[in-house]
Write a protein that holds these residues in place. Structure first.
Motif, PDB file in Angstrom:
ATOM      1  N   GLN A  82      24.303  19.783 -13.045  1.00 42.97           N
ATOM      2  CA  GLN A  82      24.660  21.174 -12.753  1.00 42.97           C
ATOM      3  C   GLN A  82      24.806  21.439 -11.245  1.00 42.97           C
ATOM      4  OE1 GLN A  82      22.948  24.488 -14.875  1.00 42.97           O
ATOM      5  NE2 GLN A  82      21.779  23.116 -16.202  1.00 42.97           N
ATOM      6  N   LEU A  83      24.135  20.646 -10.440  1.00 39.20           N
ATOM      7  CA  LEU A  83      24.187  20.809  -8.996  1.00 39.20           C
ATOM      8  C   LEU A  83      25.074  19.714  -8.410  1.00 39.20           C
ATOM      9  CD1 LEU A  83      20.354  21.399  -8.388  1.00 39.20           C
ATOM     10  CD2 LEU A  83      22.126  23.103  -8.883  1.00 39.20           C
ATOM     11  N   LYS A  84      25.674  19.969  -7.285  1.00 35.93           N
ATOM     12  CA  LYS A  84      26.637  19.050  -6.682  1.00 35.93           C
ATOM     13  C   LYS A  84      26.044  17.659  -6.445  1.00 35.93           C
ATOM     14  CE  LYS A  84      28.214  22.936  -3.832  1.00 35.93           C
ATOM     15  NZ  LYS A  84      26.924  23.629  -3.661  1.00 35.93           N
ATOM     16  N   GLY A  85      26.517  16.664  -7.180  1.00 43.80           N
ATOM     17  CA  GLY A  85      26.062  15.296  -6.970  1.00 43.80           C
ATOM     18  C   GLY A  85      24.662  15.004  -7.471  1.00 43.80           C
ATOM     19  N   PHE A  86      24.053  15.943  -8.159  1.00 40.69           N
ATOM     20  CA  PHE A  86      22.677  15.768  -8.644  1.00 40.69           C
ATOM     21  C   PHE A  86      22.732  15.194 -10.061  1.00 40.69           C
ATOM     22  CE2 PHE A  86      18.633  17.568 -10.420  1.00 40.69           C
ATOM     23  CZ  PHE A  86      17.759  16.901  -9.580  1.00 40.69           C
ATOM     24  N   ILE A 202      25.054  22.661   6.170  1.00 41.50           N
ATOM     25  CA  ILE A 202      24.179  22.074   5.159  1.00 41.50           C
ATOM     26  C   ILE A 202      24.782  22.290   3.776  1.00 41.50           C
ATOM     27  CG2 ILE A 202      21.882  22.223   4.106  1.00 41.50           C
ATOM     28  CD1 ILE A 202      21.754  21.041   6.861  1.00 41.50           C
ATOM     29  N   ARG A 203      24.724  21.300   2.924  1.00 33.22           N
ATOM     30  CA  ARG A 203      25.219  21.450   1.548  1.00 33.22           C
ATOM     31  C   ARG A 203      24.409  22.530   0.834  1.00 33.22           C
ATOM     32  NH1 ARG A 203      23.573  16.580  -1.726  1.00 33.22           N
ATOM     33  NH2 ARG A 203      21.591  17.702  -1.527  1.00 33.22           N
ATOM     34  N   SER A 204      25.088  23.477   0.265  1.00 32.38           N
ATOM     35  CA  SER A 204      24.399  24.530  -0.474  1.00 32.38           C
ATOM     36  C   SER A 204      23.881  23.997  -1.803  1.00 32.38           C
ATOM     37  CB  SER A 204      25.335  25.719  -0.701  1.00 32.38           C
ATOM     38  OG  SER A 204      26.526  25.293  -1.344  1.00 32.38           O
ATOM     39  N   SER A 209      30.367  27.295  -1.350  1.00 33.62           N
ATOM     40  CA  SER A 209      30.557  27.042   0.075  1.00 33.62           C
ATOM     41  C   SER A 209      29.710  28.013   0.872  1.00 33.62           C
ATOM     42  CB  SER A 209      32.032  27.215   0.457  1.00 33.62           C
ATOM     43  OG  SER A 209      32.439  28.557   0.254  1.00 33.62           O
ATOM     44  N   ALA A 210      29.542  27.730   2.146  1.00 38.54           N
ATOM     45  CA  ALA A 210      28.705  28.570   2.996  1.00 38.54           C
ATOM     46  C   ALA A 210      29.261  29.974   3.145  1.00 38.54           C
ATOM     47  CB  ALA A 210      28.558  27.930   4.380  1.00 38.54           C
ATOM     48  N   ASN A 211      30.572  30.127   3.087  1.00 42.20           N
ATOM     49  CA  ASN A 211      31.182  31.442   3.291  1.00 42.20           C
ATOM     50  C   ASN A 211      31.624  32.108   1.994  1.00 42.20           C
ATOM     51  OD1 ASN A 211      33.389  29.914   2.628  1.00 42.20           O
ATOM     52  ND2 ASN A 211      34.559  30.348   4.492  1.00 42.20           N
ATOM     53  N   GLN A 212      31.079  31.661   0.861  1.00 38.67           N
ATOM     54  CA  GLN A 212      31.458  32.239  -0.431  1.00 38.67           C
ATOM     55  C   GLN A 212      31.170  33.740  -0.486  1.00 38.67           C
ATOM     56  OE1 GLN A 212      29.779  30.211  -3.829  1.00 38.67           O
ATOM     57  NE2 GLN A 212      30.672  31.637  -5.308  1.00 38.67           N
ATOM     58  N   PHE A 213      30.086  34.160   0.162  1.00 42.08           N
ATOM     59  CA  PHE A 213      29.720  35.578   0.171  1.00 42.08           C
ATOM     60  C   PHE A 213      29.790  36.139   1.596  1.00 42.08           C
ATOM     61  CE2 PHE A 213      27.548  33.545  -3.403  1.00 42.08           C
ATOM     62  CZ  PHE A 213      28.108  34.277  -4.445  1.00 42.08           C
ATOM     63  N   MET A 310      17.370  29.284  -0.090  1.00 45.55           N
ATOM     64  CA  MET A 310      18.063  28.278   0.710  1.00 45.55           C
ATOM     65  C   MET A 310      19.539  28.638   0.873  1.00 45.55           C
ATOM     66  SD  MET A 310      18.262  24.139   0.337  1.00 45.55           S
ATOM     67  CE  MET A 310      19.390  23.181   1.358  1.00 45.55           C
ATOM     68  N   ASP A 311      20.184  29.032  -0.217  1.00 48.95           N
ATOM     69  CA  ASP A 311      21.599  29.388  -0.121  1.00 48.95           C
ATOM     70  C   ASP A 311      21.797  30.647   0.710  1.00 48.95           C
ATOM     71  OD1 ASP A 311      22.404  27.187  -1.504  1.00 48.95           O
ATOM     72  OD2 ASP A 311      23.234  28.261  -3.222  1.00 48.95           O
ATOM     73  N   ALA A 312      20.853  31.587   0.641  1.00 47.66           N
ATOM     74  CA  ALA A 312      20.965  32.809   1.441  1.00 47.66           C
ATOM     75  C   ALA A 312      20.885  32.497   2.930  1.00 47.66           C
ATOM     76  CB  ALA A 312      19.880  33.802   1.042  1.00 47.66           C
ATOM     77  N   PHE A 313      20.027  31.566   3.310  1.00 52.02           N
ATOM     78  CA  PHE A 313      19.963  31.185   4.721  1.00 52.02           C
ATOM     79  C   PHE A 313      21.264  30.510   5.169  1.00 52.02           C
ATOM     80  CE2 PHE A 313      15.256  31.664   4.621  1.00 52.02           C
ATOM     81  CZ  PHE A 313      15.120  32.400   5.784  1.00 52.02           C
TER      82      PHE A 313
END
Length: 447
Positions: A82-86, A202-204, A209-213, A310-313
């Protein structure tokens, strides 16, 4: 680390005071998991981890615990894939005796140990945990097999963490302060260089992406007293000059400045506090205990909120270094009052948008998904720093207060706080919509 070792002793006494309890009652106690998270917070506070870096430690540590828990609880789905590359998270070997709650705690502490470089301290905590389990009847073979499985999952999570670009940001070029008027410059008293200027790379965890929001642009910098931007700065100036006792209490309670520089005469020294993410980790422990939720839901709560943090930061730091907006303190000192000081110490990074507001709003949104919109609680997380408890009627009320605290502190414009709140809500909703952690909900949706 004297306080940490004292906390280990207190932890042992707390959970083992009733000798009649068996290991399941002791180790499966969700309060124990919250205590261990608190130890992780204390270690990061002692070692002065920046707020973005601390959020990364929480996210990976709780992910490891969650993956173990999900293998032992049929109500929860693994995030494998469900997570990128996880992918390819280890399953327990057939025939092994696994106590999943114990293995979850081992996994969480192993990741935390590795990412905080606190081997001796973490090993002491894990040894205390093992003593508790054995003392209360966990078979030696189960303990060793559970630990081995927890460590195998931790290893997989740590391998995934190494691909998030964090190591590359440690050696990246330092931030160059723009010469353009209206851009961020270092602030008093220590004029510290910009913190984590490359964090947006940093990978979210959940975001695409970092600028999604990404927020809308801030008001254009202007020295014209009739301009929107100048009114922003004047509003900060007037508010801080007329703070009420309650506003001062709010600003102080939510300060969460991990490295506050103090100057007394010719001496300069720093005082420490937990990060704003650590504050929300503490709130989770309070809510889970108040709601008497089981260990699985406790771990699930910590994990999903940690992801949002983490994603919010990452999201907020993308905005900060995209716009590099000047702080109120710099504007006011240059164009309004050269002797003015904010109530709180200005953090060393650009202003727009507010990190406190976005991460608090994101955390509250996730908690609303899990527990509803009317969860009252008494926030006692700041007792260790001398601040009295604050009661809240809901997590949203707490998040809003955390956001406005930065305006009262004189370190953010009110518009930055409002915009960041909306970023956090959108991000929190996205986290809870995208992640498929509830197996029952997933089955119903597929029917």
């Amino acid at each position: 680390m004297r306080k940490t070792f004292l906390a280990i002793i207190i932890l042992c006494i707390t959970v083992s005071c009733n000798r009649a309890k068996d290991y399941q009652q002791v180790i499966h106690d969700p309060v124990l998991y919250s205590h261990l998270t608190g130890q992780l917070t204390e270690i990061m506070t002692f070692n002065i981890f920046t707020p973005p870096v601390a959020s990364r430690v929480y996210a990976y540590s709780h992910l490891a615990a969650y993956e173990v828990m999900a293998k032992g609880d049929s109500n929860y789905a693994s995030l494998d894939g469900q997570l990128k590359g996880f992918t390819n998270i280890p399953h327990p070997e057939t025939g092994k005796q696994i106590d999943y709650p114990y293995a979850s705690m081992i996994a969480m502490m192993e990741v935390g140990k590795t990412l905080t470089f606190s081997n001796a301290t973490m090993d002491s905590i894990v040894n205390a945990l093992k003593e508790l389990a054995i003392e209360h009847g966990m078979p030696d073979s189960m303990e060793s097999q559970s630990k081995a499985y927890g460590l195998s999952v931790a290893k997989a999570v740590l391998a995934w963490s190494k691909k998030d670009n964090y190591a590359q940001t440690r050696s990246a070029a330092k931030y160059t302060v723009p010469e353009e008027e209206g851009k961020w410059i270092p602030t008093p008293p220590a004029y510290i260089q910009a913190v984590e200027p490359h964090w947006r790379t940093i990978r979210s965890i959940v975001m695409d992406s970092a600028n999604q929001f990404a927020p809308p642009p801030p008001a254009t910098f202007s020295k014209d007293s009739s301009s929107e931007f100048f009114r922003w700065a004047k509003q900060v100036y007037d508010t801080v000059n007329n703070l009420t006792d309650e506003q001062k209490a709010i600003a102080s309670f939510w300060d969460c400045n991990g490295f506050k520089v103090n100057i007394v005469g010719h001496a300069m020294f720093a005082t420490k506090a937990m990060t704003p993410g650590g504050h929300w980790m503490g709130i989770i422990g309070i809510i889970c205990k108040d709601k008497k939720v089981d260990l699985s839901k406790t771990i699930h709560t910590y994990t999903t909120v940690a992801f949002a943090l983490m994603d919010a930061f990452i999201s907020c730091w993308d905005a900060k270094y995209t716009w590099a907006l000047i702080r109120p303190e710099s504007v006011i000192n240059q164009y309004i009052d050269p002797n003015w000081k904010p109530f709180l110490q200005t953090p060393p990074f650009p202003e727009y948008t507010s990190g406190h507001s976005e991460i608090s709003s994101a955390a509250a949104t996730v908690l609303e998904h899990l527990y509803g919109t009317e969860v009252s609680f008494r926030d006692s997380t700041e007792r260790g720093w001398g601040w009295p408890d604050r009661p809240f009627r809901s997590v949203r009320e707490a998040a809003d207060e955390a956001g406005i605290s930065r305006f009262y502190g004189g370190i953010h414009y009110s518009r930055s706080i409002a915009v960041a709140k909306e970023q956090g809500i959108r991000l929190g909703n996205y986290v809870m919509t995208k992640l498929q952690t509830d197996k029952q909900r997933t089955k119903l949706a597929a029917q």
